[in-house]
Design a protein around this motif. Sequence first.
Motif, mmCIF file in Angstrom:
data_model
loop_
_atom_site.group_PDB
_atom_site.id
_atom_site.type_symbol
_atom_site.label_atom_id
_atom_site.label_comp_id
_atom_site.label_asym_id
_atom_site.label_seq_id
_atom_site.Cartn_x
_atom_site.Cartn_y
_atom_site.Cartn_z
ATOM 1 N N HIS A 1 -9.038 -0.405 -8.924
ATOM 2 C CA HIS A 1 -8.226 -1.463 -8.146
ATOM 3 C C HIS A 1 -7.790 -2.438 -9.540
ATOM 4 O O HIS A 1 -8.049 -3.616 -9.415
ATOM 5 C CB HIS A 1 -9.303 -2.272 -7.240
ATOM 6 N N ALA B 1 0.666 -1.161 -0.194
ATOM 7 C CA ALA B 1 0.086 0.142 0.011
ATOM 8 C C ALA B 1 0.878 1.163 0.199
ATOM 9 O O ALA B 1 0.422 2.251 -0.570
ATOM 10 C CB ALA B 1 -0.906 0.054 1.089
ATOM 11 N N PRO C 1 -6.524 1.757 1.666
ATOM 12 C CA PRO C 1 -6.833 0.265 1.382
ATOM 13 C C PRO C 1 -6.512 -0.831 2.274
ATOM 14 O O PRO C 1 -7.030 -1.998 2.320
ATOM 15 C CB PRO C 1 -5.488 0.133 0.206
#
Length: 717
Positions: free
Chosen positions: A64, A21, A470
């Motif tokens: 995504h 992330a 996330p």
Amino acid sequence: MRGAPAGRPAKARLPPGYAAALRRSVRVTVSAAAGFYLFLYGFDSAVAATYALFAAVAMAGLSHIPGTGRQRAATLLPAVPACLLLITLGTWLSVRTWSAVLGMLVVGFVLAFVAVGGPRPAGAGPGLQLMYILPSFPPYAPGSLGERLAGATVGLVLLVLAEAFLLPDRTEGAPYRERAARAADAAARCAEGLLSPPYVLDGDALRSVREVSESLRSSRVPEADRPAGPGLRERALAHTGLAARTLLGRLASLSGGPAAGGTVTDVLRAVRDTSVETAARLRGGNPAGEARARLTEARHAVASGPDLGDPPAVLRSHAAVLEVADAALAMSTAAELAVRGRAAAPTAAPGRFWYARMRAPHLWWRRLSGHTRQRSVFFQNAVRLALALAAARLIAGVDTLPHGFWMLLATLTLTRTTARQTRGTVRVALTGTLVGAVVVAVLLASVGTDTVVYAAALPPLMLIAFTLGPVKGVGWAQAMFTLVVALVFAQLAPATWRLAEFRLLDVLAGSAVGIVFGLLAWPRGAHDELRRSMALMLRCAAETVVATTAQVAVGGARTPSGTAPGHGSLQHALVMAEAAYAQYASEPAERKGPDAAQDWQATLISGHHVLWGADRLLVPPEPLVVPPLPREPAAAATRIGDRVAACMLLVSQRLDPGPDPPGAPVELRATAAGEVSRDPPGAPRLYYATAEWLGSLRADLERIVGPPSQARVEEPR
């Protein structure tokens, strides 16, 4: 636990998930902030700055797209023209509320429906939606289109470069081609083991087979590596994995069965060599294909050999090894198509490999047109989202909400495929937005119009937001994103604490729209559709089994490939069931009762086995006319086929979510197996091939319903 060596400090490691992330957050922050500051403070263009920032945030922070940075860059690059087209379309349609709403309805449906193309188009969908949403609000300013396009182009180019070269990701797991190659290696080892005394596979070999086979399941493969697209190579690679799993299962079932000898030995040797050849081809080699040619010859020798009074055990072993040969040939051909594409089409049978000679537009059309039906979960999702976005755009236009695109953004990002999931997401998101709005109100009231503070705080805040969001979930994501957009708009124009109020009201309105349409349009997501589509697929499979055994019994002219009885309806039912399973697997695990232990993958494989077996029995290479079975073998084959089909209908009835709850679990007794063991006199090879196919389908059904200890329902007599 071992400590770090003396004198050397232990390396600090980020918790799982944070490292990936953080890398993605750095790329988003660098590309978005660089474009924003370049245009806002370098060229004094607030419009271009806005589009540069939101283009990068939309396609990386809100989308995504699966895979590593370089894989995402490869997806983003061809998406740049689509983004510019959507910005142009949104700019021109914003002249009237009705045109913007109609455009939102059409564009929203199209962009959501493109998810049929696989995980990467589906992942890019939310970002592409935002590219239309952002310019579709007043003021109607076609004169600023050039600035909008310039800003978006710079933002997207910076994002592509950042994804490709900044903080490269490590590849997680082996690519699907390598997994398929390992399965081919395992098949070669199994065939070799069956060629050597004691002609059985030991426990370690069987465990290895199960592990390799499980590694090819879609749930075990990273999204970016799943061959789920409509193109020739992706279809062929998925076909390779399915054939490899089938081959491993067939080889494992031979353990303790036919002893090596005669024609069976020739087939197993050719299967071994073909598997080695397939693994080499998948790893980039260029084998000549001689092993597959030998396997074809050996298979033909077994399939068309004369019935010279061979005992039933030998004929049954021949039928079993033909199942193995068929799976190995399918794996080899599919692998060649996956590697060479259309250049390998002449080697592919037109029925099983119907896609081999089609061009990409035709294959895309087949995929899209196959899902333009109410029962397709892709169609349902696209309709639900398009209606919700159009309603949100209408409300925002009629009420002239300030920053109305935030309302659509909330509808886009918070609407889920089930009503329960949407409600839970909205509750957490509103809590996070409220917390963020309070912090924003305090910040704006304290700092006022000092843009230097906002400019300095934006990059580190973006870095934190796109790292925590996330990992920590939607509540954190909404809270942090509220802070980010506040700092952005505070630099674009003087802002007061009321900006936080507008943000909260817009998110509340957008969430309400998402909840309403989540309740009205297919509120249970893929749950019911999965059961319904699996039940329909099993009913189509039962019809195909009955029609196939009946045609085998009476004989007749060779059936053209791909036109076996029920072939088309079963193939389409399989497509719908696979789509429903893919969505079901992506939804949160809120499953209790029968769904928790149901092996849906086994259900899908059984449908493929029906198709393959029907084609193998009804489309033999020789002769052109298939002679009818003798009376007693014909009656036995028809009777066993009817029993297997009846078992399929029982399982289908159990799965179908009608007005009554799912039926009790099913125990499939070995009645039909007993029929096979009582060999009818004068049975030819074709009878044993049919019986072996029906026996493998019974084994598939046993895997679907689970162990007998979990289920009891009498088999129909």
